[in-house]
Design a protein around this motif. Structure first.
Motif, PDB file in Angstrom:
ATOM      1  N   LEU A  44       0.828  -1.326  -0.011  1.00  8.97           N
ATOM      2  CA  LEU A  44      -0.047  -0.113   0.050  1.00  8.97           C
ATOM      3  C   LEU A  44       0.920   1.132  -0.082  1.00  8.97           C
ATOM      4  O   LEU A  44       1.863   1.350   0.846  1.00  8.97           O
ATOM      5  N   LEU A  45       0.816   2.137  -1.009  1.00 11.04           N
ATOM      6  CA  LEU A  45       1.447   3.451  -1.070  1.00 11.04           C
ATOM      7  C   LEU A  45       0.481   4.450  -1.278  1.00 11.04           C
ATOM      8  O   LEU A  45      -0.464   4.525  -2.169  1.00 11.04           O
ATOM      9  N   GLY A  46       0.448   5.529  -0.346  1.00  9.98           N
ATOM     10  CA  GLY A  46      -0.612   6.383  -0.136  1.00  9.98           C
ATOM     11  C   GLY A  46      -0.135   7.815  -0.743  1.00  9.98           C
ATOM     12  O   GLY A  46       0.842   7.760  -1.556  1.00  9.98           O
ATOM     13  N   GLY A  47      -1.209   8.834  -0.730  1.00  5.18           N
ATOM     14  CA  GLY A  47      -0.984  10.012  -1.424  1.00  5.18           C
ATOM     15  C   GLY A  47      -0.682  10.974  -0.435  1.00  5.18           C
ATOM     16  O   GLY A  47      -0.262  10.831   0.864  1.00  5.18           O
ATOM     17  N   ALA A  48      -0.590  12.451  -0.830  1.00 10.88           N
ATOM     18  CA  ALA A  48      -0.574  13.375  -0.097  1.00 10.88           C
ATOM     19  C   ALA A  48      -1.477  13.453   1.356  1.00 10.88           C
ATOM     20  O   ALA A  48      -3.011  13.042   0.885  1.00 10.88           O
ATOM     21  N   PHE A  49      -1.221  13.648   2.465  1.00  7.90           N
ATOM     22  CA  PHE A  49      -1.998  13.614   3.517  1.00  7.90           C
ATOM     23  C   PHE A  49      -2.549  12.577   4.223  1.00  7.90           C
ATOM     24  O   PHE A  49      -3.618  12.500   4.840  1.00  7.90           O
ATOM     25  N   GLN A  50      -2.052  11.466   3.647  1.00 11.02           N
ATOM     26  CA  GLN A  50      -2.470  10.116   3.953  1.00 11.02           C
ATOM     27  C   GLN A  50      -1.184   9.342   4.852  1.00 11.02           C
ATOM     28  O   GLN A  50      -0.162   9.673   4.707  1.00 11.02           O
ATOM     29  N   SER A  51      -1.912   8.616   5.956  1.00  9.29           N
ATOM     30  CA  SER A  51      -0.942   7.829   6.685  1.00  9.29           C
ATOM     31  C   SER A  51      -1.386   6.457   6.694  1.00  9.29           C
ATOM     32  O   SER A  51      -2.285   6.003   6.020  1.00  9.29           O
ATOM     33  N   PHE A  52      -0.587   5.475   7.410  1.00 11.00           N
ATOM     34  CA  PHE A  52      -0.847   4.276   7.450  1.00 11.00           C
ATOM     35  C   PHE A  52      -2.301   3.816   7.974  1.00 11.00           C
ATOM     36  O   PHE A  52      -3.351   3.042   7.655  1.00 11.00           O
ATOM     37  N   ARG A  53      -2.702   4.765   9.052  1.00 15.48           N
ATOM     38  CA  ARG A  53      -4.246   4.710   9.410  1.00 15.48           C
ATOM     39  C   ARG A  53      -5.173   4.890   8.493  1.00 15.48           C
ATOM     40  O   ARG A  53      -6.129   4.624   8.509  1.00 15.48           O
ATOM     41  N   SER A  54      -4.817   5.469   7.420  1.00 15.24           N
ATOM     42  CA  SER A  54      -5.839   5.973   6.165  1.00 15.24           C
ATOM     43  C   SER A  54      -6.322   4.705   5.782  1.00 15.24           C
ATOM     44  O   SER A  54      -7.323   4.376   5.096  1.00 15.24           O
ATOM     45  N   PHE A  55      -5.410   3.473   6.013  1.00 12.98           N
ATOM     46  CA  PHE A  55      -5.825   2.271   5.161  1.00 12.98           C
ATOM     47  C   PHE A  55      -6.193   1.044   6.042  1.00 12.98           C
ATOM     48  O   PHE A  55      -6.269   0.103   5.613  1.00 12.98           O
ATOM     49  N   ALA A  56      -6.773   1.580   7.333  1.00 12.98           N
ATOM     50  CA  ALA A  56      -7.427   0.560   8.205  1.00 12.98           C
ATOM     51  C   ALA A  56      -8.378  -0.439   7.514  1.00 12.98           C
ATOM     52  O   ALA A  56      -8.402  -1.498   7.714  1.00 12.98           O
ATOM     53  N   ALA A  57      -9.285   0.069   6.774  1.00 14.94           N
ATOM     54  CA  ALA A  57     -10.356  -0.857   6.143  1.00 14.94           C
ATOM     55  C   ALA A  57      -9.881  -1.497   5.131  1.00 14.94           C
ATOM     56  O   ALA A  57     -10.353  -2.701   5.086  1.00 14.94           O
ATOM     57  N   GLU A  58      -8.844  -1.046   4.178  1.00 14.63           N
ATOM     58  CA  GLU A  58      -8.115  -1.830   3.234  1.00 14.63           C
ATOM     59  C   GLU A  58      -7.389  -3.129   3.895  1.00 14.63           C
ATOM     60  O   GLU A  58      -7.531  -4.200   3.443  1.00 14.63           O
ATOM     61  N   VAL A  59      -6.734  -2.598   4.930  1.00 16.64           N
ATOM     62  CA  VAL A  59      -6.012  -3.887   5.603  1.00 16.64           C
ATOM     63  C   VAL A  59      -6.720  -4.924   6.069  1.00 16.64           C
ATOM     64  O   VAL A  59      -6.479  -6.094   5.653  1.00 16.64           O
ATOM     65  N   GLU A  60      -8.047  -4.600   6.636  1.00 12.82           N
ATOM     66  CA  GLU A  60      -8.902  -5.563   7.060  1.00 12.82           C
ATOM     67  C   GLU A  60      -9.304  -6.295   5.973  1.00 12.82           C
ATOM     68  O   GLU A  60      -9.761  -7.569   6.209  1.00 12.82           O
ATOM     69  N   GLU A  61      -9.829  -5.698   5.033  1.00 11.96           N
ATOM     70  CA  GLU A  61     -10.270  -6.310   3.793  1.00 11.96           C
ATOM     71  C   GLU A  61      -9.460  -7.114   3.062  1.00 11.96           C
ATOM     72  O   GLU A  61      -9.735  -8.251   2.765  1.00 11.96           O
ATOM     73  N   LEU A  62      -8.082  -7.042   3.222  1.00  5.93           N
ATOM     74  CA  LEU A  62      -7.012  -7.799   2.316  1.00  5.93           C
ATOM     75  C   LEU A  62      -6.604  -8.951   3.108  1.00  5.93           C
ATOM     76  O   LEU A  62      -6.293 -10.040   2.571  1.00  5.93           O
ATOM     77  N   LEU A  63      -6.260  -8.918   4.226  1.00  9.24           N
ATOM     78  CA  LEU A  63      -5.490  -9.797   5.336  1.00  9.24           C
ATOM     79  C   LEU A  63      -5.991 -11.122   4.908  1.00  9.24           C
ATOM     80  O   LEU A  63      -5.251 -12.046   5.362  1.00  9.24           O
ATOM     81  N   PRO A  64      -7.286 -11.500   5.000  1.00  8.62           N
ATOM     82  CA  PRO A  64      -7.860 -12.624   4.794  1.00  8.62           C
ATOM     83  C   PRO A  64      -7.299 -13.505   3.861  1.00  8.62           C
ATOM     84  O   PRO A  64      -7.075 -14.703   3.501  1.00  8.62           O
ATOM     85  N   SER A  65      -6.843 -12.770   2.536  1.00 14.24           N
ATOM     86  CA  SER A  65      -6.517 -13.320   1.470  1.00 14.24           C
ATOM     87  C   SER A  65      -4.885 -13.127   0.892  1.00 14.24           C
ATOM     88  O   SER A  65      -4.362 -14.021   0.264  1.00 14.24           O
ATOM     89  N   HIS A  66      -4.279 -12.032   1.714  1.00 12.76           N
ATOM     90  CA  HIS A  66      -3.125 -11.628   1.234  1.00 12.76           C
ATOM     91  C   HIS A  66      -2.139 -11.182   2.377  1.00 12.76           C
ATOM     92  O   HIS A  66      -2.798 -10.584   3.368  1.00 12.76           O
ATOM     93  N   PRO A  67      -0.849 -11.341   2.253  1.00 10.14           N
ATOM     94  CA  PRO A  67       0.066 -10.451   3.195  1.00 10.14           C
ATOM     95  C   PRO A  67      -0.354  -9.146   2.749  1.00 10.14           C
ATOM     96  O   PRO A  67      -0.286  -8.679   1.475  1.00 10.14           O
ATOM     97  N   VAL A  68      -0.110  -7.949   3.722  1.00  9.78           N
ATOM     98  CA  VAL A  68      -0.263  -6.769   3.635  1.00  9.78           C
ATOM     99  C   VAL A  68       0.937  -5.804   3.975  1.00  9.78           C
ATOM    100  O   VAL A  68       1.258  -6.145   5.186  1.00  9.78           O
ATOM    101  N   ILE A  69       1.690  -5.039   3.051  1.00  8.81           N
ATOM    102  CA  ILE A  69       2.816  -4.231   3.615  1.00  8.81           C
ATOM    103  C   ILE A  69       2.356  -2.994   3.211  1.00  8.81           C
ATOM    104  O   ILE A  69       1.799  -2.656   2.329  1.00  8.81           O
TER     105      ILE A  69
END
Length: 409
Positions: A44-69
């Motif tokens: 996951l590579l974010g844009g301006a004004f985004q941090s890791f916490r911006s991706f909380a929903a995406e990490v939760e969505e992806l983790l059952p099927s993929h490793p997430v960095i």
């Protein structure tokens, strides 16, 4: 790679792992359902004004099927290391060095906005290290209007006019004409505005450096070869749908989809519509022929999308006054007028200054204006929307239904 298996959203604000490569510090967090996971990880590579916490929903969505960095390169996200000497290409090469040092299998980057340029360059420059690529908010920043707006933002920051900069940046990220469609709440909009207004000196300098990288980028010499999915918000004014489509057309094997009722932040505004496409894509399954909330573009459509994001109509009252900060003014005639820009005619000097212009029209507040092209047909211009009250009044005049005050505040 050693993955954490105890993911919770609260961990996204915890101190990251730090990997140093040639003096550059790369911040990352890595999660999976098992500590040692040979599967291709999503990056996951974010844009301006985004941090890791911006991706909380995406990490939760992806983790059952993929490793997430989650990765913050220098000057990105929570990584405060400045890197003025690095261009976009060198930052993309750091992603490859990161993968090599941690002995990762081929990656599946998800790049959003500024992160999309880095992800796309990584895929193009290091095809052996990229299995699949997902992009949203992508552009090569060759469009003159986008470049002028970025340049104006930098000039405002140099002059310490952070409030005007923040207002203009917000209008680029969240299209105020379609707030009812995108469902962006006044609370979120005001919170994002405050976040931009309160950037620290280091964060301002990071924004300067990132914007200069985009402006210095000469374009893609080659495009990704791997399977690629490009998602475009149908109301995205900053990186417009036709730009997404043209990028997809240049890739070896890309699909492009319009996300309905979304603008530049499509992944966050229409999570389920986006997930319905990226879930099968990242799993290597065929994309659905039809998917609620989106429209897949056919190959023959990619180079034929309309390049104007709003209608430009001849106003009923055409006479206006163009004024410059140095004190000169000209009576002009508006032949086209929209919320984001227009076209005017007048007896103007050929060597127009690039900044300091105001357009006075009818009974509206004066509107800041940036010249784009001065030719026989007249002067094409864009509005930077750095004045909230002027933007709101213009929108109410052009569009039948006036916007709520929160739209431009």
């Amino acid at each position: 790679m050693h993955y954490r298996t105890d993911y919770s959203a609260a961990l996204l604000v915890s101190p990251p792992e730090v990997l140093e490569i040639a003096g550059w510090r790369l911040h990352y967090q890595a999660y999976s359902t098992r500590q040692h996971d040979p599967r291709p990880p999503v990056l996951l590579l974010g844009g301006a004004f985004q941090s890791f916490r911006s991706f909380a929903a995406e990490v939760e969505e992806l983790l059952p099927s993929h490793p997430v960095i989650l990765l913050d390169l220098p000057s990105q996200g929570g990584n405060m290391q400045l890197a003025p000497e690095l261009g976009l290409e060198q930052l993309a090469d750091l992603i490859a060095a990161f993968a090599e040092q941690l002995q990762l299998p081929a990656l599946m980057p998800i790049g959003l906005s500024y992160g999309s340029a880095l992800a796309a360059l990584f895929a193009a420059r290091h095809p052996q290290r990229c299995a699949r690529l997902l992009l949203a908010g992508v552009t090569a920043f060759g469009r003159p209007g986008a470049r002028r707006l970025l340049e104006e933002g930098l000039a405002l920051l140099d002059e310490g006019r952070i409030g005007e900069f923040a207002q203009g940046a917000l209008t680029g990220l969240l299209n105020p004409l379609h707030l009812q469609d995108t469902g962006v709440s006044p609370v979120f909009r005001k919170a994002l505005l405050r976040q931009i207004q309160r950037l620290s000196p280091t964060e301002v300098e990071r924004y300067r450096q990132n914007s200069r990288r985009l402006l210095a980028f000469a374009g893609f010499e080659r495009h990704p070869l791997c399977p690629t999915l490009v998602l475009a918000g149908e109301h995205d004014h900053f990186t417009q749908p036709w730009e997404h489509a043209q990028f997809a057309a240049a890739c070896a094997q890309a699909d492009c989809a319009l996300i309905h009722q979304a603008d530049h932040l499509a992944q966050f505004e229409r999570r389920e519509a986006c997930a319905a496409l990226y879930r099968p894509f990242l799993d290597g399954r065929p994309l659905p022929a039809r998917s609620p909330g989106s429209t897949r573009l056919q190959a023959e459509q990619l180079l034929k999308l309309e390049k104007r994001c709003e209608p430009r109509l001849a106003p009923r009252q055409r006479q206006a006054l163009l004024q410059h900060a140095e004190g000169r003014q000209w009576t002009v005639e508006l032949s086209e007028l929209g919320f984001f820009g227009g076209l005017l005619q007048g007896d103007l000097p050929r060597d127009l200054p690039g900044r300091g212009w105001q357009l006075s029209y009818a009974d509206l507040p004066s509107q800041p204006l940036l010249p784009l092209r001065h030719e026989d047909r007249g002067l094409a211009f864009v509005f930077p929307h750095t004045d909230a009250n002027a933007s709101l009044a213009l929108a109410a005049r052009i569009h039948p239904a006036p916007l709520p005050a929160a739209a431009c505040a």
